[in-house]
Motif scaffolding. Structure first.
Motif, mmCIF file in Angstrom:
data_model
loop_
_atom_site.group_PDB
_atom_site.id
_atom_site.type_symbol
_atom_site.label_atom_id
_atom_site.label_comp_id
_atom_site.label_asym_id
_atom_site.label_seq_id
_atom_site.Cartn_x
_atom_site.Cartn_y
_atom_site.Cartn_z
ATOM 1 N N GLU A 239 6.833 16.226 52.033
ATOM 2 C CA GLU A 239 8.235 15.910 51.749
ATOM 3 C C GLU A 239 8.745 14.720 52.552
ATOM 4 N N GLY A 240 8.387 14.624 53.838
ATOM 5 C CA GLY A 240 8.924 13.573 54.699
ATOM 6 C C GLY A 240 8.660 12.171 54.187
ATOM 7 N N PRO A 241 7.393 11.731 54.098
ATOM 8 C CA PRO A 241 7.116 10.374 53.611
ATOM 9 C C PRO A 241 7.517 10.170 52.155
ATOM 10 N N LEU A 242 7.430 11.227 51.335
ATOM 11 C CA LEU A 242 7.865 11.102 49.937
ATOM 12 C C LEU A 242 9.343 10.754 49.878
ATOM 13 N N THR A 243 10.160 11.441 50.668
ATOM 14 C CA THR A 243 11.597 11.179 50.686
ATOM 15 C C THR A 243 11.899 9.781 51.230
ATOM 16 N N GLU A 244 11.171 9.356 52.257
ATOM 17 C CA GLU A 244 11.388 8.016 52.815
ATOM 18 C C GLU A 244 11.145 6.936 51.770
ATOM 19 N N LEU A 245 10.058 7.067 51.018
ATOM 20 C CA LEU A 245 9.761 6.080 49.968
ATOM 21 C C LEU A 245 10.802 6.139 48.860
ATOM 22 N N ALA A 246 11.257 7.352 48.516
ATOM 23 C CA ALA A 246 12.272 7.512 47.479
ATOM 24 C C ALA A 246 13.577 6.835 47.889
ATOM 25 N N GLN A 247 13.939 6.958 49.156
ATOM 26 C CA GLN A 247 15.167 6.324 49.645
ATOM 27 C C GLN A 247 15.129 4.806 49.458
ATOM 28 N N LEU A 248 13.995 4.200 49.764
ATOM 29 C CA LEU A 248 13.858 2.745 49.630
ATOM 30 C C LEU A 248 13.945 2.308 48.173
ATOM 31 N N CYS A 249 13.340 3.086 47.275
ATOM 32 C CA CYS A 249 13.366 2.746 45.848
ATOM 33 C C CYS A 249 14.766 2.939 45.257
ATOM 34 N N VAL A 250 15.443 4.004 45.677
ATOM 35 C CA VAL A 250 16.816 4.242 45.203
ATOM 36 C C VAL A 250 17.731 3.100 45.636
ATOM 37 N N ASP A 251 17.564 2.644 46.866
ATOM 38 C CA ASP A 251 18.382 1.536 47.353
ATOM 39 C C ASP A 251 18.142 0.266 46.547
ATOM 40 N N ALA A 252 16.868 -0.074 46.322
ATOM 41 C CA ALA A 252 16.544 -1.301 45.591
ATOM 42 C C ALA A 252 17.067 -1.256 44.156
ATOM 43 N N GLU B 116 9.267 30.603 41.206
ATOM 44 C CA GLU B 116 8.372 31.572 41.834
ATOM 45 C C GLU B 116 7.930 31.128 43.231
ATOM 46 N N PHE B 117 8.171 29.863 43.544
ATOM 47 C CA PHE B 117 7.729 29.301 44.828
ATOM 48 C C PHE B 117 8.759 29.613 45.912
ATOM 49 N N ASP B 118 8.298 29.823 47.149
ATOM 50 C CA ASP B 118 9.200 30.107 48.260
ATOM 51 C C ASP B 118 9.610 28.794 48.941
ATOM 52 N N TRP B 119 10.848 28.357 48.696
ATOM 53 C CA TRP B 119 11.332 27.085 49.241
ATOM 54 C C TRP B 119 12.062 27.251 50.570
ATOM 55 N N SER B 120 12.131 28.475 51.074
ATOM 56 C CA SER B 120 12.969 28.721 52.249
ATOM 57 C C SER B 120 12.522 27.927 53.471
ATOM 58 N N ASP B 121 11.193 27.688 53.603
ATOM 59 C CA ASP B 121 10.708 26.942 54.771
ATOM 60 C C ASP B 121 11.143 25.482 54.754
ATOM 61 N N PHE B 122 11.561 24.978 53.584
ATOM 62 C CA PHE B 122 11.936 23.580 53.458
ATOM 63 C C PHE B 122 13.417 23.339 53.758
ATOM 64 N N LEU B 123 14.198 24.409 53.810
ATOM 65 C CA LEU B 123 15.647 24.232 53.895
ATOM 66 C C LEU B 123 16.076 23.852 55.309
ATOM 67 N N ARG B 124 17.037 22.938 55.385
ATOM 68 C CA ARG B 124 17.534 22.471 56.678
ATOM 69 C C ARG B 124 18.565 23.450 57.262
ATOM 70 N N GLU B 125 19.202 24.232 56.404
ATOM 71 C CA GLU B 125 20.257 25.135 56.854
ATOM 72 C C GLU B 125 19.928 26.553 56.431
ATOM 73 N N GLU B 126 20.763 27.496 56.881
ATOM 74 C CA GLU B 126 20.556 28.891 56.507
ATOM 75 C C GLU B 126 20.732 29.064 55.006
#
Length: 595
Positions: free
Chosen positions: A80-93, A207-217
């Motif tokens: 998720e980390g590097p994927l999001t970083e690259l997405a941010q740059l593309c969204v900006d451009a 069906e996937f458990d996304w709880s480990d990815f969440l930044r907040e409760e």
């Protein structure tokens, strides 16, 4: 000036300003957003520009389709980390030229935001490949600088191509191609191409458990919450501080209450979450009776090779473990040269130290080889020096090493780095044919899980199992060290070394099961004191114990209290071999002189 307002007024004004700006640009006053007030305090230009860009992307593109692609990519195994970083740059451009055509002030705002980013976040950005691409983009816009290596320049050109006017699918294709080329070159081979990523269904995601990815409760449907979080993340270029200040929290007893039925099923829960044990249930009960005493009277031990090595079934925990293991493998591949350099350096230093240990040491004695230069003392001195010398030789391989790794949830953010550091250490020891065992530990309910990554008699290739390291749950360090020491003390080697990789934060809950004696909460000073006691007890039994600190600076004092002078702080993996070699050299040449 903003200093005229108190904290609440300042935050209220910032939230209002950022939301209004985003709504005005997007034309959609129902658009949900969560302004980053903390970054506004550091640089209003970065926050204001992010609000403009978020509104522009929502207006000119299908932001939900883009966020859904990112969620599916993560589901398929992307980091998720590097994927999001690259997405941010593309969204900006893709976004800024469209909004700049309507609002002439946007280019100047972008320049100020980029200048602040370079000033405040250069060091953090330069530590990763997406960050270095980001620096190159910022400099090119500000100064026309086309610096950077070939890989960085080609990536910048691919991102800048989005400025010419594109559709949402074009942004998705660019992000996907960059991720597969820069971050994980084996992604398509293992998980499929873009078409297969997009074919993931909502049913699969739910069906996937996304709880480990969440930044907040968790406060709503987990998938919806993660989708919203991803939507927010791609609209900012701001870098989070390396370490956020910890907010004071009211101390409370962390207690889990279970009934008799849940207690009966607990062992099967352990198998589902951590894989089958390599010991029988009866053997584990015997270890519990012998080791779980004192502060750990109501605890249990669970010995396993891990859910990936011996799963009960392919459940959500197994799928999660596979995904995290794949992230570790990508991290190992991306740091291949660093690993080789550190392994070679540490292995060479160990080899030289062992060779020095094996060299004969000459010592004066009452028998042995006569020393002619001392014969003159006979009859001339009342107490002549010893007239003989003999060679003393130590066995340079007469010791065994255990590596014990904290794999609790507090290590999740640095999980791959901890696995990499343990691998460097294990490789160097294995190259020198030193008997070695590797164990990870965490605590789930009242079970301290001891996951075996390598046995003493396994070949060097077993070290690769460290790529299966997955962090979860709590940690009862004192009991884990006691159990590891018990195993090490059974070895025949005269010298014994225990190396503990931890973050200096022993922390566990209370499991209030029927008929339990409900001990004190295992955290804070109580946990640190207990862990330090177990370390001292092992040292008094002849085991050399080294703490390798993998945590943050605020926990450094706790680590010192636990390990005393025999601990080392690893600030960067690039210097791992040098720092650890220094300690092991002293240990083997001085403290370990008798083994």
């Amino acid at each position: 000036m903003y200093s005229m307002y108190d904290e609440m007024d300042f935050q209220a004004e910032a939230v209002s300003r950022l939301r209004n700006l985003m709504w005005t640009v997007s034309g959609d006053y129902a658009l949900d957003t969560k302004p980053d007030v903390e970054s506004y305090e550091r640089s209003k230009y970065i926050s204001l520009y992010d609000a403009v860009k978020q509104g522009a992307f929502a207006r000119f593109y299908d932001k939900n389709a883009f966020a859904l692609y990112l969620v599916k990519k993560v589901y398929c195994g992307a980091d998720e980390g590097p994927l999001t970083e690259l997405a941010q740059l593309c969204v900006d451009a893709a976004s800024w030229p469209l909004v700049a055509a309507e609002r002439p002030g946007v280019p100047e705002l972008r320049k100020r935001a980029f200048s602040d980013l370079l000033e405040y976040s250069f060091n953090k950005m330069s530590s990763t490949l997406p960050g270095r691409i980001k620096i190159a983009l910022l400099k090119q816009y500000l100064y026309g600088d086309e610096g950077g290596g070939k890989q960085v320049r080609e990536s910048v050109q691919a991102i800048l191509a989005l400025e010419k006017g594109t559709a949402t699918m074009d942004v998705i294709r660019t992000v996907d191609a960059l991720y597969n080329a820069l971050i994980d070159r084996s992604f398509e081979r293992k998980h499929g191409d873009l078409k297969q990523v997009l074919s993931v269904t909502l049913e699969d995601l739910k069906e996937f458990d996304w709880s480990d990815f969440l930044r907040e409760e968790i406060s709503e449907d987990v998938l919806d919450q993660y989708f919203h979080q991803m939507n927010q993340a791609v609209s900012t270029l701001n870098e989070e501080p390396d370490e956020k200040p910890e907010q004071p929290k009211k101390a409370k007893r962390r207690v889990v209450v279970i009934n008799e039925e849940a207690a009966r099923k607990m062992y099967s829960y352990m198998e589902l979450n951590f894989g089958r044990s390599y010991l029988s249930e009866q053997e584990q009960k015997q270890k519990k009776l012998r080791l779980c005493r004192g502060a750990h009277i109501d605890c249990s031990l669970y010995y396993t090779d891990g859910i990936l090595e011996n799963p009960v079934l392919s459940n959500a925990q197994y799928v999660n473990a596979r995904r995290y293991a794949e992230k570790n493998r990508v991290h190992f591949r991306n740091n291949h040269h660093l690993i080789l350099r550190n392994v070679e350096q540490l292995a060479d230093e160990l080899r030289r130290t062992l060779n020095r240990r094996s060299e004969p040491e000459r010592q004066a004695a009452c028998a042995g080889t006569i020393v002619p230069a001392r014969l003159w003392q006979v009859g001339r001195k009342e107490t002549p020096e010893r007239l003989f010398e003999k060679n003393l030789r130590r066995n340079n391989a007469d010791f065994a090493v255990d590596i014990l790794i904290d794999i609790s949830g507090s290590q999740r953010d640095r999980q791959s780095e901890v696995a990499l550091q343990a691998y460097i250490l294990a490789e160097a020891l294995a190259i020198n044919q030193i008997p070695l065992q590797i164990t990870g530990f965490c605590t789930f309910w009242d079970y301290t899980v001891l996951q075996r990554f390598r046995r003493y008699d396994e070949p060097r290739e077993a070290n690769r199992k460290l790529q299966n390291l997955v962090s979860s749950s709590n940690n009862r360090d004192g009991l884990a060290i006691r159990a590891a020491g018990d195993s090490l003390l059974q070895r025949q080697e005269e010298g014994k070394i225990l190396i503990v990789l931890s973050d200096g934060r022993p922390n566990d809950i209370i499991v209030n099961r029927p008929n339990s004696r409900n001990p004190r909460t295992y955290s804070g000073d109580y946990a640190v004191q207990d862990t330090a006691y177990e370390v001292r007890k092992l040292r008094s039994a002849g085991v050399c114990v080294l703490g390798v600190f993998t945590g943050t600076e605020k926990d450094l004092m706790a680590e010192k209290r636990i390990f005393g002078k025999d601990f080392t702080y690893i600030r960067s993996t690039s210097g791992f071999a040098r720092v650890v070699a220094r300690y092991l050299r002293r240990l083997l040449e001085e403290d370990g002189a008798n083994f």
